[in-house]
Design a protein around this motif. Structure first.
Motif, PDB file in Angstrom:
ATOM      1  N   THR A 203      11.547  -0.957  11.759  1.00 55.83           N
ATOM      2  CA  THR A 203      13.015  -0.878  11.692  1.00 55.83           C
ATOM      3  C   THR A 203      13.642  -1.466  12.950  1.00 55.83           C
ATOM      4  N   ASP A 204      13.016  -1.222  14.109  1.00 57.24           N
ATOM      5  CA  ASP A 204      13.542  -1.771  15.364  1.00 57.24           C
ATOM      6  C   ASP A 204      13.432  -3.287  15.366  1.00 57.24           C
ATOM      7  N   VAL A 205      12.290  -3.798  14.897  1.00 59.04           N
ATOM      8  CA  VAL A 205      12.096  -5.251  14.853  1.00 59.04           C
ATOM      9  C   VAL A 205      13.116  -5.892  13.919  1.00 59.04           C
ATOM     10  N   SER A 206      13.320  -5.310  12.737  1.00 60.27           N
ATOM     11  CA  SER A 206      14.270  -5.870  11.770  1.00 60.27           C
ATOM     12  C   SER A 206      15.685  -5.895  12.337  1.00 60.27           C
ATOM     13  N   ARG A 207      16.054  -4.845  13.051  1.00 55.41           N
ATOM     14  CA  ARG A 207      17.403  -4.791  13.616  1.00 55.41           C
ATOM     15  C   ARG A 207      17.594  -5.873  14.685  1.00 55.41           C
ATOM     16  N   ARG A 208      16.590  -6.047  15.543  1.00 55.59           N
ATOM     17  CA  ARG A 208      16.701  -7.051  16.599  1.00 55.59           C
ATOM     18  C   ARG A 208      16.605  -8.463  16.026  1.00 55.59           C
ATOM     19  N   LEU A 209      15.817  -8.627  14.942  1.00 50.54           N
ATOM     20  CA  LEU A 209      15.718  -9.938  14.302  1.00 50.54           C
ATOM     21  C   LEU A 209      17.064 -10.333  13.704  1.00 50.54           C
ATOM     22  N   ALA A 210      17.725  -9.387  13.059  1.00 48.12           N
ATOM     23  CA  ALA A 210      19.041  -9.681  12.466  1.00 48.12           C
ATOM     24  C   ALA A 210      20.042 -10.078  13.550  1.00 48.12           C
ATOM     25  N   ALA A 211      20.000  -9.390  14.688  1.00 47.61           N
ATOM     26  CA  ALA A 211      20.913  -9.719  15.779  1.00 47.61           C
ATOM     27  C   ALA A 211      20.597 -11.093  16.365  1.00 47.61           C
ATOM     28  N   TRP A 212      19.320 -11.425  16.455  1.00 49.07           N
ATOM     29  CA  TRP A 212      18.903 -12.727  16.994  1.00 49.07           C
ATOM     30  C   TRP A 212      19.355 -13.867  16.085  1.00 49.07           C
ATOM     31  N   VAL A 213      19.174 -13.708  14.765  1.00 47.52           N
ATOM     32  CA  VAL A 213      19.596 -14.738  13.820  1.00 47.52           C
ATOM     33  C   VAL A 213      21.112 -14.930  13.893  1.00 47.52           C
TER      34      VAL A 213
END
Length: 376
Positions: A203-213
């Protein structure tokens, strides 16, 4: 079957064009060939092509199996996604090989087991393994470490393990399949996992990935979308995940690297502990079963005690059938009556009655044999 070999090649990033298809079709008249795959089985003879060259020119993955114990998976990735120097940290003899092939990096992971029994129903399919390619491209080095573990024997004196990646104790489905495919010893893996950091939560990775994109420049997003439309979707995904990984991988503390001998010793201790725990569980389960059997036996005896004479009449009726299965039931009932007599201190009465029964049926050899085996 004296010989069996299986060859499978897979094009992941882009399908083969017409010229490439014609070239691979010239290598085999019996293979099943499409724009993305090449599959053939050999029960005699061998493949005319060169798997190394086919990986360099056409395919992104290759799976090989033989009934004499050889298993191999080869993966091709753009060198921009996995550095050769990083992959070479995990190389072991002929078991783990990494080499440059133009703009690509080709990795070959091999397991040999000449003494094992081949079971074609337990073969790991390409579909279960192909996920490790995108994992490596995204910066997950667990597949390479698993391959290094599989190639640990015979150990080289003083050889150090490569850097231990996070998450060895929580493998992905593709990594578990690779563990089975390469015959990684489970106790060795457990020992190796002891110094492996915990991975980030999904969940942490997905949240940071969305912010990065979201923060990517519009021009870069447009460039990536055009490549997706131009049939480079798989490559774009891997490149984006790798860029995200490079930008967001936390600096984890480096654990002290162990020697192969230390890992093997730790695996031996883990194996001993596991066997002791298993033996203790078996002993506990057996004790529970014995307790349950004893309780059930006491309940049967209590029921017999309420109408013991009916049990003797039932025994006579069973014996009168002259059927072996009914003889068995009669002996079982007699055994319970014997136990009841011992529990209540009336062994003498049971002995007299059982001797009378033996005398009355002395000519029934099958029954007498059963009584003797039961100690009645």
């Amino acid at each position: 079957m004296s010989e069996y070999q299986y060859y499978e090649f897979l094009a992941v990033d882009r399908p083969l064009n017409d010229r490439q298809l014609a070239e691979v079709r010239s290598l085999s008249t019996r293979a099943t060939i499409t724009a993305t795959s090449f599959v053939n089985e050999y029960h005699w003879g061998s493949f005319r092509g060169n798997p190394d060259r086919m990986m360099e020119r056409y395919y992104d993955a290759h799976l090989y199996r033989a009934n004499w114990g050889t298993r191999r998976i080869m993966l091709r990735l753009p060198r921009t996604l996995l550095d050769l120097d990083v992959a070479e940290d995990f190389c072991v003899g002929d078991q783990v090989i990494a080499r440059a092939a133009g703009k690509f990096l080709v990795i070959a992971l091999t397991s040999e087991d000449e003494d094992g029994d081949w079971d074609p129903t337990s073969d790991t399919p390409m579909s279960a393994l192909i996920g490790i390619r995108s994992e490596l491209a995204a910066g997950d080095l667990r597949p390479l470490y698993l391959a290094w573990l599989a190639g640990h024997t015979p150990p080289t004196a003083g050889e150090l393990e490569p850097p231990v990646p996070p998450g060895l104790a929580t493998l992905t489905a593709a990594q578990r399949a690779l563990t089975d495919f390469l015959r990684v010893d489970n106790d060795l893996l457990a020992a190796a996992s002891e110094t492996s950091p915990q991975p980030e939560k999904a969940t942490d990775v997905s949240r940071r990935l969305a912010a990065w994109v979201k923060q990517l420049p519009v021009a870069e997003k447009n460039r990536l979308l055009l490549r997706v439309v131009d049939d480079h979707a798989v490559a774009v995904r891997m490149e984006m995940l790798r860029a995200f990984h490079d930008a967001h991988t936390p600096n984890l503390p480096t654990s002290q690297r162990r020697t192969v001998d230390e890992l093997l010793d730790a695996a031996s201790r883990h194996r001993g502990d596991r066997k002791r725990r298993a033996a203790a569980r078996r002993a506990e389960e057996e004790a529970r079963r014995n307790e349950a059997r004893a309780l059930a036996r006491e309940q049967r005896l209590d029921e017999l005690a309420r109408d013991e004479e009916a049990a003797w009449l039932r025994i006579d009726a069973l014996i009168a059938t002259r059927k072996p299965s009914e003889y068995d039931a009669a002996v079982t009932l007699l055994t319970d009556l014997h136990a009841l007599s011992e529990r209540e201190g009336r062994r003498g009465a049971f002995t007299r009655r059982s001797q009378a029964l033996r005398h009355a049926h002395a000519r029934k050899a099958s029954l007498i044999e059963r009584l003797c085996r039961a100690g009645i």
